[in-house]
Motif scaffolding. Structure first.
Motif, PDB file in Angstrom:
ATOM      1  N   ALA A  93     -35.489 110.231 -83.092  1.00  0.00           N
ATOM      2  CA  ALA A  93     -35.009 108.981 -82.514  1.00  0.00           C
ATOM      3  C   ALA A  93     -36.268 108.284 -82.046  1.00  0.00           C
ATOM      4  CB  ALA A  93     -34.038 109.220 -81.369  1.00  0.00           C
ATOM      5  N   ASP A  94     -36.664 107.278 -82.803  1.00  0.00           N
ATOM      6  CA  ASP A  94     -37.933 106.626 -82.491  1.00  0.00           C
ATOM      7  C   ASP A  94     -37.915 105.177 -82.971  1.00  0.00           C
ATOM      8  OD1 ASP A  94     -38.165 106.901 -85.249  1.00  0.00           O
ATOM      9  OD2 ASP A  94     -39.700 108.449 -85.156  1.00  0.00           O
ATOM     10  N   GLY A  95     -39.075 104.579 -82.973  1.00  0.00           N
ATOM     11  CA  GLY A  95     -39.164 103.167 -83.312  1.00  0.00           C
ATOM     12  C   GLY A  95     -39.089 102.343 -82.045  1.00  0.00           C
ATOM     13  N   ILE A  96     -38.532 101.180 -82.163  1.00  0.00           N
ATOM     14  CA  ILE A  96     -38.407 100.260 -81.040  1.00  0.00           C
ATOM     15  C   ILE A  96     -37.129 100.592 -80.268  1.00  0.00           C
ATOM     16  CG2 ILE A  96     -38.148  97.832 -80.387  1.00  0.00           C
ATOM     17  CD1 ILE A  96     -39.541  97.145 -83.054  1.00  0.00           C
ATOM     18  N   SER A  97     -37.225 100.602 -78.957  1.00  0.00           N
ATOM     19  CA  SER A  97     -36.048 100.788 -78.121  1.00  0.00           C
ATOM     20  C   SER A  97     -35.466  99.413 -77.829  1.00  0.00           C
ATOM     21  CB  SER A  97     -36.441 101.494 -76.817  1.00  0.00           C
ATOM     22  OG  SER A  97     -35.306 101.660 -76.008  1.00  0.00           O
ATOM     23  N   LEU A  98     -34.206  99.238 -78.219  1.00  0.00           N
ATOM     24  CA  LEU A  98     -33.549  97.941 -78.061  1.00  0.00           C
ATOM     25  C   LEU A  98     -32.287  98.077 -77.229  1.00  0.00           C
ATOM     26  CD1 LEU A  98     -33.701  96.760 -81.783  1.00  0.00           C
ATOM     27  CD2 LEU A  98     -35.122  95.948 -79.905  1.00  0.00           C
ATOM     28  N   ARG A  99     -32.031  97.090 -76.379  1.00  0.00           N
ATOM     29  CA  ARG A  99     -30.763  97.043 -75.661  1.00  0.00           C
ATOM     30  C   ARG A  99     -29.800  96.226 -76.512  1.00  0.00           C
ATOM     31  NH1 ARG A  99     -31.762  94.967 -70.514  1.00  0.00           N
ATOM     32  NH2 ARG A  99     -32.107  97.096 -69.823  1.00  0.00           N
ATOM     33  N   GLY A 100     -28.670  96.836 -76.829  1.00  0.00           N
ATOM     34  CA  GLY A 100     -27.669  96.139 -77.622  1.00  0.00           C
ATOM     35  C   GLY A 100     -26.280  96.499 -77.161  1.00  0.00           C
ATOM     36  N   PRO A 101     -25.302  95.671 -77.535  1.00  0.00           N
ATOM     37  CA  PRO A 101     -23.929  95.927 -77.112  1.00  0.00           C
ATOM     38  C   PRO A 101     -23.413  97.221 -77.728  1.00  0.00           C
ATOM     39  CG  PRO A 101     -23.989  94.143 -78.710  1.00  0.00           C
ATOM     40  CD  PRO A 101     -25.409  94.507 -78.405  1.00  0.00           C
ATOM     41  N   GLU A 102     -22.763  98.018 -76.902  1.00  0.00           N
ATOM     42  CA  GLU A 102     -22.220  99.282 -77.375  1.00  0.00           C
ATOM     43  C   GLU A 102     -20.845  99.474 -76.764  1.00  0.00           C
ATOM     44  OE1 GLU A 102     -23.845 103.845 -77.520  1.00  0.00           O
ATOM     45  OE2 GLU A 102     -25.283 102.192 -77.720  1.00  0.00           O
ATOM     46  N   GLY A 103     -19.908  99.861 -77.598  1.00  0.00           N
ATOM     47  CA  GLY A 103     -18.564 100.172 -77.145  1.00  0.00           C
ATOM     48  C   GLY A 103     -18.229 101.582 -77.544  1.00  0.00           C
ATOM     49  N   LEU A 110     -14.029  97.919 -73.797  1.00  0.00           N
ATOM     50  CA  LEU A 110     -15.192  97.706 -72.942  1.00  0.00           C
ATOM     51  C   LEU A 110     -16.475  97.867 -73.745  1.00  0.00           C
ATOM     52  CD1 LEU A 110     -14.095  99.754 -69.807  1.00  0.00           C
ATOM     53  CD2 LEU A 110     -13.682  97.344 -70.317  1.00  0.00           C
ATOM     54  N   GLU A 111     -17.522  97.210 -73.287  1.00  0.00           N
ATOM     55  CA  GLU A 111     -18.842  97.428 -73.868  1.00  0.00           C
ATOM     56  C   GLU A 111     -19.903  97.070 -72.848  1.00  0.00           C
ATOM     57  OE1 GLU A 111     -20.145  93.455 -76.331  1.00  0.00           O
ATOM     58  OE2 GLU A 111     -19.023  94.960 -77.439  1.00  0.00           O
ATOM     59  N   ALA A 112     -21.111  97.565 -73.124  1.00  0.00           N
ATOM     60  CA  ALA A 112     -22.243  97.288 -72.240  1.00  0.00           C
ATOM     61  C   ALA A 112     -23.517  97.319 -73.072  1.00  0.00           C
ATOM     62  CB  ALA A 112     -22.320  98.326 -71.121  1.00  0.00           C
ATOM     63  N   GLY A 113     -24.559  96.689 -72.552  1.00  0.00           N
ATOM     64  CA  GLY A 113     -25.861  96.718 -73.209  1.00  0.00           C
ATOM     65  C   GLY A 113     -26.542  98.055 -72.951  1.00  0.00           C
ATOM     66  N   VAL A 114     -26.763  98.829 -74.013  1.00  0.00           N
ATOM     67  CA  VAL A 114     -27.335 100.166 -73.907  1.00  0.00           C
ATOM     68  C   VAL A 114     -28.645 100.215 -74.686  1.00  0.00           C
ATOM     69  CG1 VAL A 114     -26.952 102.619 -74.413  1.00  0.00           C
ATOM     70  CG2 VAL A 114     -25.025 101.168 -73.720  1.00  0.00           C
ATOM     71  N   GLU A 115     -29.650 100.865 -74.093  1.00  0.00           N
ATOM     72  CA  GLU A 115     -30.941 101.056 -74.771  1.00  0.00           C
ATOM     73  C   GLU A 115     -30.817 102.201 -75.766  1.00  0.00           C
ATOM     74  OE1 GLU A 115     -34.333  99.904 -74.041  1.00  0.00           O
ATOM     75  OE2 GLU A 115     -33.635  98.356 -72.663  1.00  0.00           O
ATOM     76  N   ARG A 116     -31.174 101.925 -77.021  1.00  0.00           N
ATOM     77  CA  ARG A 116     -31.208 102.953 -78.063  1.00  0.00           C
ATOM     78  C   ARG A 116     -32.399 102.661 -78.983  1.00  0.00           C
ATOM     79  NH1 ARG A 116     -27.229 107.105 -77.403  1.00  0.00           N
ATOM     80  NH2 ARG A 116     -25.257 106.122 -76.921  1.00  0.00           N
ATOM     81  N   TYR A 117     -32.902 103.715 -79.610  1.00  0.00           N
ATOM     82  CA  TYR A 117     -33.953 103.530 -80.604  1.00  0.00           C
ATOM     83  C   TYR A 117     -33.359 102.932 -81.871  1.00  0.00           C
ATOM     84  CZ  TYR A 117     -37.166 106.226 -77.758  1.00  0.00           C
ATOM     85  OH  TYR A 117     -37.965 106.656 -76.740  1.00  0.00           O
ATOM     86  N   ASP A 118     -34.186 102.183 -82.612  1.00  0.00           N
ATOM     87  CA  ASP A 118     -33.703 101.529 -83.826  1.00  0.00           C
ATOM     88  C   ASP A 118     -33.878 102.381 -85.084  1.00  0.00           C
ATOM     89  OD1 ASP A 118     -36.451 101.286 -84.233  1.00  0.00           O
ATOM     90  OD2 ASP A 118     -36.349  99.185 -84.833  1.00  0.00           O
ATOM     91  N   HIS A 119     -34.272 103.643 -84.907  1.00  0.00           N
ATOM     92  CA  HIS A 119     -34.381 104.577 -86.031  1.00  0.00           C
ATOM     93  C   HIS A 119     -33.917 105.947 -85.555  1.00  0.00           C
ATOM     94  CE1 HIS A 119     -36.674 107.620 -88.440  1.00  0.00           C
ATOM     95  NE2 HIS A 119     -36.107 106.933 -89.401  1.00  0.00           N
TER      96      HIS A 119
END
Length: 182
Positions: A93-103, A110-119
């Protein structure tokens, strides 16, 4: 699954477990029997995921504490990724960490902005016990990380802190599906 069949076509839709159900908080057990019961579980997972209009579903989300998930999820280039992984391990789990909507189907609506890696890279097995490696980027990488988290007993809410976490918990408390204790 039968070769050439539509995933979930032979499965039954099972009720989803919701936030508050203890099975969502327990790490799932390794699958040791790659027989017809596992194939039926994967079919039920697909049927349940499609019925709920999700892009991924872990076995504990239908009350089964085994390390299995299914997915039918696009990446950021709109390429469809369809499959399942038994005994998955998130190996990258690497690359850029992005906050995006996650349900999550276990927190419906419900959903919230969660930080996750883009790879992300997940290794595991197919329903027949063959080794598989799944590579994901963008939204599909988010999906892979989310589903592996489920199998470890974690929810996307666990990645939120401070104000974001409090806001989501207020929304959970007001949700019509939330179990209230007297």
């Amino acid at each position: 699954m039968r070769h050439g069949s539509i995933p979930g076509a032979h499965g039954r839709v099972r009720p989803l477990t919701l936030l508050g159900d203890p099975v969502l908080r327990e790490p799932c057990r390794e699958v040791t029997d790659f027989g017809p019961e596992l194939a039926a579980l994967v079919e039920d997972l697909f049927a349940s995921m499609y019925a709920a209009r999700g892009v991924g579903l872990a076995a504990n989300q239908i009350g089964v504490g085994l390390r299995v998930f299914v997915h039918d999820c696009p990446d950021d280039d709109d390429v469809r990724h369809l499959g399942h992984v038994v005994n998955p391990r998130l190996v990258e789990a690497d690359g850029i960490s992005l906050r995006g909507p996650e349900g999550c189907l276990s927190l419906p609506g419900l959903e919230a902005g969660v930080e996750r890696y883009d790879h992300a890279v997940v290794q595991g097995f197919s329903v027949t016990g063959e080794p598989v490696t799944v590579h994901g980027t963008g939204f599909f990488a988010r999906c892979l990380q989310h589903e592996v988290d489920h199998l470890e007993g974690k929810l996307y809410a666990d990645h939120l802190h401070g104000r974001r976490h409090r806001k989501l918990m207020r929304q959970v408390a007001r949700a019509p599906w939330h179990r209230r204790t007297p």
